[in-house]
Structures are given as structure tokens and as C-alpha cells.
Scaffold this motif. Structure first.
Motif, PDB file in Angstrom:
ATOM      1  N   GLN A   1      33.289  60.245  36.035  1.00  0.00           N
ATOM      2  CA  GLN A   1      33.031  59.174  35.093  1.00  0.00           C
ATOM      3  C   GLN A   1      33.778  57.924  35.536  1.00  0.00           C
ATOM      4  OE1 GLN A   1      30.961  59.403  32.625  1.00  0.00           O
ATOM      5  NE2 GLN A   1      31.377  57.569  31.420  1.00  0.00           N
ATOM      6  N   VAL A   2      33.045  56.869  35.818  1.00  0.00           N
ATOM      7  CA  VAL A   2      33.668  55.621  36.236  1.00  0.00           C
ATOM      8  C   VAL A   2      34.044  54.827  34.993  1.00  0.00           C
ATOM      9  CG1 VAL A   2      33.349  53.471  37.476  1.00  0.00           C
ATOM     10  CG2 VAL A   2      32.322  55.587  38.362  1.00  0.00           C
ATOM     11  N   GLN A   3      35.257  54.331  34.991  1.00  0.00           N
ATOM     12  CA  GLN A   3      35.714  53.490  33.886  1.00  0.00           C
ATOM     13  C   GLN A   3      36.320  52.218  34.424  1.00  0.00           C
ATOM     14  OE1 GLN A   3      38.309  56.076  31.506  1.00  0.00           O
ATOM     15  NE2 GLN A   3      36.722  56.064  29.930  1.00  0.00           N
ATOM     16  N   LEU A   4      36.038  51.117  33.740  1.00  0.00           N
ATOM     17  CA  LEU A   4      36.641  49.836  34.055  1.00  0.00           C
ATOM     18  C   LEU A   4      37.378  49.383  32.797  1.00  0.00           C
ATOM     19  CD1 LEU A   4      34.039  50.090  35.941  1.00  0.00           C
ATOM     20  CD2 LEU A   4      34.149  47.594  36.091  1.00  0.00           C
ATOM     21  N   VAL A   5      38.644  49.093  32.933  1.00  0.00           N
ATOM     22  CA  VAL A   5      39.456  48.695  31.789  1.00  0.00           C
ATOM     23  C   VAL A   5      40.059  47.326  32.061  1.00  0.00           C
ATOM     24  CG1 VAL A   5      41.387  49.265  30.300  1.00  0.00           C
ATOM     25  CG2 VAL A   5      39.957  51.104  31.242  1.00  0.00           C
ATOM     26  N   GLU A   6      39.622  46.351  31.261  1.00  0.00           N
ATOM     27  CA  GLU A   6      40.143  44.989  31.396  1.00  0.00           C
ATOM     28  C   GLU A   6      41.349  44.792  30.471  1.00  0.00           C
ATOM     29  OE1 GLU A   6      35.510  44.237  31.319  1.00  0.00           O
ATOM     30  OE2 GLU A   6      36.940  45.499  30.247  1.00  0.00           O
ATOM     31  N   SER A   7      42.203  43.893  30.866  1.00  0.00           N
ATOM     32  CA  SER A   7      43.335  43.494  30.033  1.00  0.00           C
ATOM     33  C   SER A   7      43.769  42.099  30.450  1.00  0.00           C
ATOM     34  CB  SER A   7      44.499  44.484  30.172  1.00  0.00           C
ATOM     35  OG  SER A   7      44.964  44.507  31.494  1.00  0.00           O
ATOM     36  N   GLY A   8      44.653  41.504  29.620  1.00  0.00           N
ATOM     37  CA  GLY A   8      45.215  40.210  29.975  1.00  0.00           C
ATOM     38  C   GLY A   8      44.650  39.037  29.190  1.00  0.00           C
ATOM     39  N   GLY A   9      43.631  39.289  28.371  1.00  0.00           N
ATOM     40  CA  GLY A   9      43.088  38.199  27.569  1.00  0.00           C
ATOM     41  C   GLY A   9      44.037  37.802  26.457  1.00  0.00           C
ATOM     42  N   GLY A  10      43.681  36.710  25.780  1.00  0.00           N
ATOM     43  CA  GLY A  10      44.520  36.253  24.677  1.00  0.00           C
ATOM     44  C   GLY A  10      44.236  34.812  24.337  1.00  0.00           C
ATOM     45  N   LEU A  11      45.124  34.245  23.553  1.00  0.00           N
ATOM     46  CA  LEU A  11      45.027  32.844  23.128  1.00  0.00           C
ATOM     47  C   LEU A  11      45.943  31.998  23.998  1.00  0.00           C
ATOM     48  CD1 LEU A  11      44.157  30.648  21.095  1.00  0.00           C
ATOM     49  CD2 LEU A  11      46.098  31.373  19.671  1.00  0.00           C
ATOM     50  N   VAL A  12      45.423  30.916  24.516  1.00  0.00           N
ATOM     51  CA  VAL A  12      46.203  30.026  25.371  1.00  0.00           C
ATOM     52  C   VAL A  12      45.809  28.590  25.065  1.00  0.00           C
ATOM     53  CG1 VAL A  12      44.523  30.151  27.268  1.00  0.00           C
ATOM     54  CG2 VAL A  12      46.931  29.607  27.761  1.00  0.00           C
ATOM     55  N   CYS A  22      41.540  44.178  35.900  1.00  0.00           N
ATOM     56  CA  CYS A  22      40.487  45.178  35.729  1.00  0.00           C
ATOM     57  C   CYS A  22      40.869  46.382  36.569  1.00  0.00           C
ATOM     58  CB  CYS A  22      39.146  44.611  36.166  1.00  0.00           C
ATOM     59  SG  CYS A  22      37.803  45.825  36.174  1.00  0.00           S
ATOM     60  N   VAL A  23      41.214  47.461  35.901  1.00  0.00           N
ATOM     61  CA  VAL A  23      41.579  48.691  36.585  1.00  0.00           C
ATOM     62  C   VAL A  23      40.355  49.600  36.608  1.00  0.00           C
ATOM     63  CG1 VAL A  23      43.106  50.682  36.625  1.00  0.00           C
ATOM     64  CG2 VAL A  23      43.969  48.465  35.820  1.00  0.00           C
ATOM     65  N   THR A  77      42.595  47.770  41.425  1.00  0.00           N
ATOM     66  CA  THR A  77      42.614  46.687  40.441  1.00  0.00           C
ATOM     67  C   THR A  77      42.089  45.387  41.044  1.00  0.00           C
ATOM     68  OG1 THR A  77      44.534  47.681  39.334  1.00  0.00           O
ATOM     69  CG2 THR A  77      44.070  45.373  38.851  1.00  0.00           C
ATOM     70  N   VAL A  78      41.319  44.681  40.234  1.00  0.00           N
ATOM     71  CA  VAL A  78      40.879  43.330  40.571  1.00  0.00           C
ATOM     72  C   VAL A  78      41.424  42.394  39.509  1.00  0.00           C
ATOM     73  CG1 VAL A  78      38.901  41.785  40.783  1.00  0.00           C
ATOM     74  CG2 VAL A  78      38.818  44.060  41.802  1.00  0.00           C
ATOM     75  N   TYR A  79      41.860  41.229  39.941  1.00  0.00           N
ATOM     76  CA  TYR A  79      42.471  40.246  39.055  1.00  0.00           C
ATOM     77  C   TYR A  79      41.648  38.965  39.023  1.00  0.00           C
ATOM     78  CZ  TYR A  79      46.498  43.287  39.928  1.00  0.00           C
ATOM     79  OH  TYR A  79      47.328  44.370  40.049  1.00  0.00           O
ATOM     80  N   LEU A  80      41.775  38.251  37.934  1.00  0.00           N
ATOM     81  CA  LEU A  80      41.213  36.911  37.839  1.00  0.00           C
ATOM     82  C   LEU A  80      42.314  35.995  37.326  1.00  0.00           C
ATOM     83  CD1 LEU A  80      38.606  35.253  38.234  1.00  0.00           C
ATOM     84  CD2 LEU A  80      38.227  35.483  35.769  1.00  0.00           C
ATOM     85  N   CYS A  95      34.471  42.747  33.341  1.00  0.00           N
ATOM     86  CA  CYS A  95      34.596  43.203  34.709  1.00  0.00           C
ATOM     87  C   CYS A  95      33.347  44.020  35.071  1.00  0.00           C
ATOM     88  CB  CYS A  95      35.853  44.064  34.836  1.00  0.00           C
ATOM     89  SG  CYS A  95      36.205  44.658  36.486  1.00  0.00           S
ATOM     90  N   ASN A  96      32.850  43.813  36.262  1.00  0.00           N
ATOM     91  CA  ASN A  96      31.610  44.462  36.718  1.00  0.00           C
ATOM     92  C   ASN A  96      31.803  44.964  38.136  1.00  0.00           C
ATOM     93  OD1 ASN A  96      28.751  43.340  38.307  1.00  0.00           O
ATOM     94  ND2 ASN A  96      28.587  44.922  36.735  1.00  0.00           N
ATOM     95  N   MET A  97      31.635  46.261  38.334  1.00  0.00           N
ATOM     96  CA  MET A  97      31.730  46.838  39.666  1.00  0.00           C
ATOM     97  C   MET A  97      30.337  47.232  40.132  1.00  0.00           C
ATOM     98  SD  MET A  97      33.725  50.237  40.992  1.00  0.00           S
ATOM     99  CE  MET A  97      32.350  51.286  40.525  1.00  0.00           C
ATOM    100  N   TYR A  98      30.020  46.967  41.395  1.00  0.00           N
ATOM    101  CA  TYR A  98      28.673  47.257  41.875  1.00  0.00           C
ATOM    102  C   TYR A  98      28.688  47.508  43.374  1.00  0.00           C
ATOM    103  CZ  TYR A  98      28.956  42.346  43.242  1.00  0.00           C
ATOM    104  OH  TYR A  98      29.361  41.149  43.795  1.00  0.00           O
ATOM    105  N   ARG A  99      27.602  48.060  43.849  1.00  0.00           N
ATOM    106  CA  ARG A  99      27.414  48.215  45.285  1.00  0.00           C
ATOM    107  C   ARG A  99      26.021  47.705  45.659  1.00  0.00           C
ATOM    108  NH1 ARG A  99      28.898  53.578  48.649  1.00  0.00           N
ATOM    109  NH2 ARG A  99      30.914  53.027  47.744  1.00  0.00           N
ATOM    110  N   LEU A 100      25.978  46.943  46.725  1.00  0.00           N
ATOM    111  CA  LEU A 100      24.707  46.412  47.214  1.00  0.00           C
ATOM    112  C   LEU A 100      24.184  47.258  48.366  1.00  0.00           C
ATOM    113  CD1 LEU A 100      25.613  42.604  47.299  1.00  0.00           C
ATOM    114  CD2 LEU A 100      24.356  43.828  45.524  1.00  0.00           C
ATOM    115  N   ASN A 101      22.864  47.433  48.412  1.00  0.00           N
ATOM    116  CA  ASN A 101      22.288  48.126  49.571  1.00  0.00           C
ATOM    117  C   ASN A 101      21.999  47.122  50.677  1.00  0.00           C
ATOM    118  OD1 ASN A 101      19.901  46.812  48.878  1.00  0.00           O
ATOM    119  ND2 ASN A 101      18.983  48.637  47.937  1.00  0.00           N
ATOM    120  N   ILE A 102      21.362  47.589  51.748  1.00  0.00           N
ATOM    121  CA  ILE A 102      21.128  46.716  52.895  1.00  0.00           C
ATOM    122  C   ILE A 102      20.139  45.605  52.568  1.00  0.00           C
ATOM    123  CG2 ILE A 102      21.712  48.494  54.571  1.00  0.00           C
ATOM    124  CD1 ILE A 102      18.687  48.897  54.981  1.00  0.00           C
ATOM    125  N   PHE A 103      19.423  45.727  51.453  1.00  0.00           N
ATOM    126  CA  PHE A 103      18.492  44.684  51.035  1.00  0.00           C
ATOM    127  C   PHE A 103      19.130  43.757  50.004  1.00  0.00           C
ATOM    128  CE2 PHE A 103      15.211  46.632  53.362  1.00  0.00           C
ATOM    129  CZ  PHE A 103      15.295  48.002  53.177  1.00  0.00           C
TER     130      PHE A 103
END
Length: 121
Positions: A1-12, A22-23, A77-80, A95-103
Motif C-alpha cells: 500500500q503506497v501512502q503519501l503523507v504531507e505536512s508543514g502547512g499552516g498560517l503565514v 511529503c513522506v 521525502t520530497v520538499y517544497l 503531493c503526487n507521486m507518479y511514473r511515466l512510461n516511454i511515451f
């Protein structure tokens, strides 16, 4: 099971900074591409930034020069990093994780649950 968990948002305040994380629970994470999207109320979801497995990055015009996407494969982890935030950056960031094929077509993709970013004084 793939899970993506974002954090770090808030009021600024306008002009401030936030860093989103994004872990990803995925083996061989270093083979995957990851993107950050955002969706403001009443608007379509839009791509903000992406990074592929080689570390190449792309940015939407509205974040160029202000946002930086980077990854730490050892931590799955990926950061923004978001600087000079504006009220119009207010949105739910996904957060969105994906894989592209040769096309260059997405073979699969997974989404996180999103994290709210609010820029307001």
C-alpha cells in the motif's frame, strides 16, 4: 500500500516562508517522480512544481523564483520550500507521486491527503 503523507502547512503572513514535506511509503522511491499541486477554493487543481528521478525540476510560472522543490531519497521525502508567499498562494497543497512510461504517459499515480496553506495578515 503506497501512502503519501504531507505536512508543514499552516498560517503565514504575506512575504513569509513555509516548507512542505511529503513522506512516501514506497520501496525504490528513487525511481519515482513527484509533484506538488495546489487547489484553491472554487478553482481547479494546478501543478506547482515537479521533480523527476534524476532530480530535474519544473515550475509553474506563478511560483518560479519563489518555490523550490527538492528530494531526499534516503528519507523517501520530497520538499517544497516556499518563500515570498502571497495571499494568492492560499490553497490546499497535494503531493503526487507518479511514473511515466516511454511515451511520457503516466503508468500510475498516487495522491496524498493535502495540507492547508493560508497566507494572510
Amino acid at each position: 500500500q503506497v501512502q503519501l503523507v504531507e505536512s508543514g502547512g499552516g498560517l503565514v503572513q504575506p512575504g513569509g516562508s513555509l516548507t512542505l514535506s511529503c513522506v512516501v511509503s514506497r520501496s525504490n522511491f528513487n525511481r519515482e517522480s513527484v509533484a506538488w499541486y495546489r487547489q484553491a477554493p472554487g478553482s481547479l487543481r494546478e501543478l506547482a512544481a515537479s521533480i523527476n528521478k534524476q532530480g530535474d525540476t519544473t515550475y509553474a510560472d506563478f511560483v518560479k523564483g519563489r518555490f523550490t522543490i527538492f528530494r531526499d531519497n534516503a528519507k523517501n521525502t520530497v520538499y517544497l520550500q516556499m518563500n515570498s508567499l502571497k495571499p494568492e498562494d492560499t490553497a490546499v497543497y497535494y503531493c503526487n507521486m507518479y511514473r511515466l512510461n516511454i511515451f511520457n504517459v503516466r503508468q500510475y499515480e498516487y495522491w496524498g491527503q493535502g495540507t492547508q496553506v493560508t497566507v494572510s495578515s
